[in-house]
Design an enzyme around this catalytic site. Structure first.
Site, PDB file in Angstrom:
ATOM      1  N   HIS A  99      -0.806   4.510   3.641  1.00 54.52           N
ATOM      2  CA  HIS A  99      -1.234   5.133   2.388  1.00 54.52           C
ATOM      3  C   HIS A  99      -0.929   6.625   2.390  1.00 54.52           C
ATOM      4  O   HIS A  99      -0.485   7.175   1.384  1.00 54.52           O
ATOM      5  CB  HIS A  99      -2.738   4.927   2.186  1.00 54.52           C
ATOM      6  CG  HIS A  99      -3.112   3.495   1.951  1.00 54.52           C
ATOM      7  ND1 HIS A  99      -4.375   3.121   1.545  1.00 54.52           N
ATOM      8  CD2 HIS A  99      -2.411   2.342   2.064  1.00 54.52           C
ATOM      9  CE1 HIS A  99      -4.430   1.797   1.419  1.00 54.52           C
ATOM     10  NE2 HIS A  99      -3.247   1.313   1.731  1.00 54.52           N
ATOM     11  N   SER A 111       0.794  -1.228   0.000  1.00 54.58           N
ATOM     12  CA  SER A 111       0.000   0.000   0.000  1.00 54.58           C
ATOM     13  C   SER A 111       0.826   1.278   0.000  1.00 54.58           C
ATOM     14  O   SER A 111       0.475   2.246  -0.680  1.00 54.58           O
ATOM     15  CB  SER A 111      -0.939   0.004   1.208  1.00 54.58           C
ATOM     16  OG  SER A 111      -1.782  -1.114   1.201  1.00 54.58           O
TER      17      SER A 111
END
Length: 200
Positions: free
Chosen positions: A168, A114
């Site tokens: 993220h 991610s």
């Protein structure tokens, strides 16, 4: 081409980890293994394993759509090796805040690409915010990016599991900063494109 190779390697390693728990346990980011055993490679290897097929698919679809754009532009400025190093360094940089927060917590672990994918996604948005993708309905890239971050925050607030959704945001910031440091004129181009919507 390099984006496809990164996807293929990640899928192969993730599949291996699905089938062999010992592989997953060796590659996952587990703070005590880094803090006590000096297995610093885990800061990178965690980005090549995933929690399940849906987690892998979500990350690799995003990398496929946006990685090709970033790969092309970065290859022009810093060469193909530069693009690969950008992606790998993004995985490491994105996990560092979380690692520092949990470095003495033996109950914490994290895995997934991610952080690196988020860096690629936001670097791509700077280059072409109106790139339309099918997910499954047509959506401009910058809206997909907003949804990606919103989903990450939602999943992070839910808690549970060992997918580090908070990475993220760190990855996104790294992708933007890397791109602007590499080529500052990208910011002006981004603003001009946002003011001139491009529809299907």
């Amino acid at each position: 081409m390099l984006t496809i190779i990164l996807i293929a390697v990640t899928a192969a390693v993730s599949w291996m980890a699905f089938e062999r728990p010992a592989v997953l346990q060796r590659l996952i980011l587990w703070p005590p293994a880094i803090d006590k055993n000096k297995q610093f490679d885990r800061l990178l290897t965690h980005g090549f394993i995933h929690a399940d097929w849906s987690h892998l698919l979500f990350n690799m679809i995003t990398l496929y759509f946006f990685g090709r754009v970033v790969e092309y532009e970065m290859t022009r400025f810093i060469g193909p090796v530069g693009f690969v190093l950008f992606y790998l360094s993004a995985i490491v940089v994105a996990i560092l805040p979380t690692y520092m927060q949990h470095r003495h917590d033996p109950r914490y672990s994290s895995l997934g690409a991610s952080g690196g994918v988020s860096a690629v996604l936001f670097a791509s948005i700077l280059l072409d915010p109106w790139m339309w993708i099918m997910v499954p309905l047509p959506v401009p890239g910058f809206l997909y990016a907003i949804g990606y971050v919103a989903y990450s925050f939602w999943k992070d607030r839910q808690g549970g599991g060992n997918v580090n959704h908070s990475a993220h945001l760190s990855g996104a910031a790294y992708g933007v900063m890397f791109m602007l440091l590499m080529e500052p004129s990208v910011l002006q181009s981004f603003l001009v494109q946002m003011m001139n919507p491009r529809f299907l």
